[in-house]
Write a protein that holds these residues in place. Structure first.
Motif, PDB file in Angstrom:
ATOM      1  N   VAL A   1     -27.084  13.739  25.612  1.00 32.42           N
ATOM      2  CA  VAL A   1     -27.527  14.172  26.937  1.00 32.42           C
ATOM      3  C   VAL A   1     -27.642  12.938  27.831  1.00 32.42           C
ATOM      4  CG1 VAL A   1     -29.376  15.294  28.231  1.00 32.42           C
ATOM      5  CG2 VAL A   1     -28.826  16.089  25.931  1.00 32.42           C
ATOM      6  N   TRP A   2     -27.134  13.049  29.069  1.00 33.60           N
ATOM      7  CA  TRP A   2     -27.269  11.946  30.018  1.00 33.60           C
ATOM      8  C   TRP A   2     -27.141  12.461  31.446  1.00 33.60           C
ATOM      9  CZ3 TRP A   2     -22.866  12.721  27.140  1.00 33.60           C
ATOM     10  CH2 TRP A   2     -21.652  12.794  27.811  1.00 33.60           C
ATOM     11  N   ASP A   3     -27.567  11.612  32.396  1.00 38.91           N
ATOM     12  CA  ASP A   3     -27.492  11.939  33.818  1.00 38.91           C
ATOM     13  C   ASP A   3     -26.152  11.498  34.376  1.00 38.91           C
ATOM     14  OD1 ASP A   3     -30.094  12.973  33.897  1.00 38.91           O
ATOM     15  OD2 ASP A   3     -30.954  10.989  34.228  1.00 38.91           O
ATOM     16  N   VAL A   4     -25.667  12.265  35.363  1.00 43.23           N
ATOM     17  CA  VAL A   4     -24.399  11.950  36.015  1.00 43.23           C
ATOM     18  C   VAL A   4     -24.543  12.088  37.527  1.00 43.23           C
ATOM     19  CG1 VAL A   4     -22.936  12.678  34.077  1.00 43.23           C
ATOM     20  CG2 VAL A   4     -23.547  14.340  35.845  1.00 43.23           C
ATOM     21  N   THR A   5     -23.673  11.372  38.235  1.00 39.20           N
ATOM     22  CA  THR A   5     -23.446  11.644  39.642  1.00 39.20           C
ATOM     23  C   THR A   5     -22.124  12.396  39.703  1.00 39.20           C
ATOM     24  OG1 THR A   5     -22.353   9.511  39.958  1.00 39.20           O
ATOM     25  CG2 THR A   5     -24.707   9.626  40.474  1.00 39.20           C
ATOM     26  N   ALA A   6     -22.009  13.283  40.671  1.00 39.46           N
ATOM     27  CA  ALA A   6     -20.840  14.153  40.733  1.00 39.46           C
ATOM     28  C   ALA A   6     -20.165  14.059  42.091  1.00 39.46           C
ATOM     29  CB  ALA A   6     -21.270  15.596  40.478  1.00 39.46           C
ATOM     30  N   ARG A   7     -18.837  14.100  42.041  1.00 39.70           N
ATOM     31  CA  ARG A   7     -18.073  14.161  43.290  1.00 39.70           C
ATOM     32  C   ARG A   7     -16.784  14.924  43.031  1.00 39.70           C
ATOM     33  NH1 ARG A   7     -13.764  10.586  43.593  1.00 39.70           N
ATOM     34  NH2 ARG A   7     -13.779   8.978  41.991  1.00 39.70           N
ATOM     35  N   GLU A   8     -16.361  15.625  44.069  1.00 35.81           N
ATOM     36  CA  GLU A   8     -15.074  16.319  43.999  1.00 35.81           C
ATOM     37  C   GLU A   8     -13.979  15.296  44.228  1.00 35.81           C
ATOM     38  OE1 GLU A   8     -12.820  20.201  45.929  1.00 35.81           O
ATOM     39  OE2 GLU A   8     -14.873  19.739  46.514  1.00 35.81           O
ATOM     40  N   VAL A   9     -12.934  15.351  43.420  1.00 35.52           N
ATOM     41  CA  VAL A   9     -11.827  14.405  43.567  1.00 35.52           C
ATOM     42  C   VAL A   9     -10.695  15.037  44.366  1.00 35.52           C
ATOM     43  CG1 VAL A   9     -12.386  13.069  41.509  1.00 35.52           C
ATOM     44  CG2 VAL A   9     -10.858  15.008  41.305  1.00 35.52           C
ATOM     45  N   GLY A  10      -9.919  14.185  45.015  1.00 32.11           N
ATOM     46  CA  GLY A  10      -8.791  14.651  45.806  1.00 32.11           C
ATOM     47  C   GLY A  10      -7.595  13.727  45.627  1.00 32.11           C
ATOM     48  N   GLY A  11      -6.515  14.076  46.286  1.00 31.83           N
ATOM     49  CA  GLY A  11      -5.315  13.247  46.306  1.00 31.83           C
ATOM     50  C   GLY A  11      -4.721  13.011  44.936  1.00 31.83           C
ATOM     51  N   SER A  12      -4.205  11.804  44.740  1.00 27.17           N
ATOM     52  CA  SER A  12      -3.540  11.484  43.471  1.00 27.17           C
ATOM     53  C   SER A  12      -4.536  11.461  42.311  1.00 27.17           C
ATOM     54  CB  SER A  12      -2.798  10.153  43.568  1.00 27.17           C
ATOM     55  OG  SER A  12      -3.696   9.106  43.847  1.00 27.17           O
ATOM     56  N   GLU A  13      -5.796  11.118  42.611  1.00 25.99           N
ATOM     57  CA  GLU A  13      -6.821  11.152  41.557  1.00 25.99           C
ATOM     58  C   GLU A  13      -7.001  12.581  41.042  1.00 25.99           C
ATOM     59  OE1 GLU A  13     -11.302   9.434  40.788  1.00 25.99           O
ATOM     60  OE2 GLU A  13     -10.812  10.135  42.805  1.00 25.99           O
ATOM     61  N   ARG A  14      -7.021  13.554  41.957  1.00 24.69           N
ATOM     62  CA  ARG A  14      -7.133  14.947  41.547  1.00 24.69           C
ATOM     63  C   ARG A  14      -5.904  15.368  40.748  1.00 24.69           C
ATOM     64  NH1 ARG A  14      -5.419  19.917  41.821  1.00 24.69           N
ATOM     65  NH2 ARG A  14      -6.911  21.646  41.824  1.00 24.69           N
ATOM     66  N   ASP A  15      -4.728  14.962  41.216  1.00 23.09           N
ATOM     67  CA  ASP A  15      -3.490  15.332  40.519  1.00 23.09           C
ATOM     68  C   ASP A  15      -3.516  14.873  39.062  1.00 23.09           C
ATOM     69  OD1 ASP A  15      -2.602  16.387  42.927  1.00 23.09           O
ATOM     70  OD2 ASP A  15      -1.328  14.662  43.398  1.00 23.09           O
ATOM     71  N   GLU A  16      -3.964  13.647  38.837  1.00 24.63           N
ATOM     72  CA  GLU A  16      -4.030  13.125  37.473  1.00 24.63           C
ATOM     73  C   GLU A  16      -5.072  13.882  36.648  1.00 24.63           C
ATOM     74  OE1 GLU A  16      -5.076   9.040  35.036  1.00 24.63           O
ATOM     75  OE2 GLU A  16      -4.680   8.916  37.188  1.00 24.63           O
ATOM     76  N   CYS A  17      -6.239  14.103  37.235  1.00 23.33           N
ATOM     77  CA  CYS A  17      -7.284  14.853  36.531  1.00 23.33           C
ATOM     78  C   CYS A  17      -6.823  16.277  36.235  1.00 23.33           C
ATOM     79  CB  CYS A  17      -8.566  14.874  37.360  1.00 23.33           C
ATOM     80  SG  CYS A  17      -9.417  13.290  37.480  1.00 23.33           S
ATOM     81  N   TRP A  18      -6.142  16.891  37.191  1.00 19.30           N
ATOM     82  CA  TRP A  18      -5.649  18.260  37.022  1.00 19.30           C
ATOM     83  C   TRP A  18      -4.656  18.338  35.856  1.00 19.30           C
ATOM     84  CZ3 TRP A  18      -6.790  23.049  37.971  1.00 19.30           C
ATOM     85  CH2 TRP A  18      -5.813  24.040  37.844  1.00 19.30           C
ATOM     86  N   ARG A  19      -3.731  17.397  35.794  1.00 23.68           N
ATOM     87  CA  ARG A  19      -2.768  17.379  34.680  1.00 23.68           C
ATOM     88  C   ARG A  19      -3.487  17.253  33.340  1.00 23.68           C
ATOM     89  NH1 ARG A  19       0.161  14.337  38.350  1.00 23.68           N
ATOM     90  NH2 ARG A  19      -0.652  12.379  37.500  1.00 23.68           N
ATOM     91  N   ASN A  20      -4.489  16.383  33.284  1.00 20.32           N
ATOM     92  CA  ASN A  20      -5.239  16.211  32.042  1.00 20.32           C
ATOM     93  C   ASN A  20      -5.998  17.478  31.669  1.00 20.32           C
ATOM     94  OD1 ASN A  20      -4.330  13.579  31.793  1.00 20.32           O
ATOM     95  ND2 ASN A  20      -6.116  12.708  32.791  1.00 20.32           N
ATOM     96  N   LEU A  21      -6.600  18.112  32.654  1.00 19.97           N
ATOM     97  CA  LEU A  21      -7.309  19.373  32.384  1.00 19.97           C
ATOM     98  C   LEU A  21      -6.351  20.433  31.854  1.00 19.97           C
ATOM     99  CD1 LEU A  21      -9.616  19.460  35.511  1.00 19.97           C
ATOM    100  CD2 LEU A  21     -10.433  19.560  33.142  1.00 19.97           C
ATOM    101  N   CYS A  22      -5.176  20.546  32.478  1.00 22.62           N
ATOM    102  CA  CYS A  22      -4.190  21.558  32.049  1.00 22.62           C
ATOM    103  C   CYS A  22      -3.609  21.224  30.675  1.00 22.62           C
ATOM    104  CB  CYS A  22      -3.087  21.710  33.092  1.00 22.62           C
ATOM    105  SG  CYS A  22      -3.647  22.534  34.599  1.00 22.62           S
ATOM    106  N   ASP A  23      -3.534  19.947  30.334  1.00 19.62           N
ATOM    107  CA  ASP A  23      -3.087  19.568  28.982  1.00 19.62           C
ATOM    108  C   ASP A  23      -4.090  20.044  27.936  1.00 19.62           C
ATOM    109  OD1 ASP A  23      -0.791  18.354  29.925  1.00 19.62           O
ATOM    110  OD2 ASP A  23      -1.588  16.306  29.769  1.00 19.62           O
ATOM    111  N   VAL A  24      -5.376  19.930  28.260  1.00 18.67           N
ATOM    112  CA  VAL A  24      -6.427  20.345  27.333  1.00 18.67           C
ATOM    113  C   VAL A  24      -6.536  21.867  27.289  1.00 18.67           C
ATOM    114  CG1 VAL A  24      -8.940  20.341  26.987  1.00 18.67           C
ATOM    115  CG2 VAL A  24      -7.747  18.219  27.525  1.00 18.67           C
TER     116      VAL A  24
END
Length: 90
Positions: A44-67
């Motif tokens: 368990v730990w604390d996080v800060t959160a932000r919505e990602v956009g642009g190429s950062e989102r594209d990379e995260c999206w590909r990784n999410l879809c791979d999983v």
């Protein structure tokens, strides 16, 4: 339960809501608060959160879809662009 991927020490999550026209409540709360406490396995730990956009989102999206390929199916069900959040250890 929420499906996630990792980006270094950070976590990446998608507010898919199964492709519903409306985002899930947890996303709206997290976006507005900008912070949360997460539990992954037994850690368990604390996080800060932000919505990602642009190429950062594209990379995260590909990784999410791979999983979890159904994220692409959920995106096809809705007109809204599914939000992707980066949860950074505080």
């Amino acid at each position: 339960m929420l499906i996630l991927t990792r980006s270094g020490d950070d976590l990446v999550v998608c507010a898919s809501n199964g492709g519903s026209p409306k985002p899930p409540s947890w996303f709206l709360n997290l976006r507005d608060a900008g912070r949360a406490r997460v539990e992954v396995d037994s850690e368990v730990w604390d996080v800060t959160a932000r919505e990602v956009g642009g190429s950062e989102r594209d990379e995260c999206w590909r990784n999410l879809c791979d999983v979890y390929p159904d994220f692409a199916t959920y995106q096809a069900r809705t007109r809204r662009r599914l939000p992707v959040m980066l949860l950074k250890r505080s």
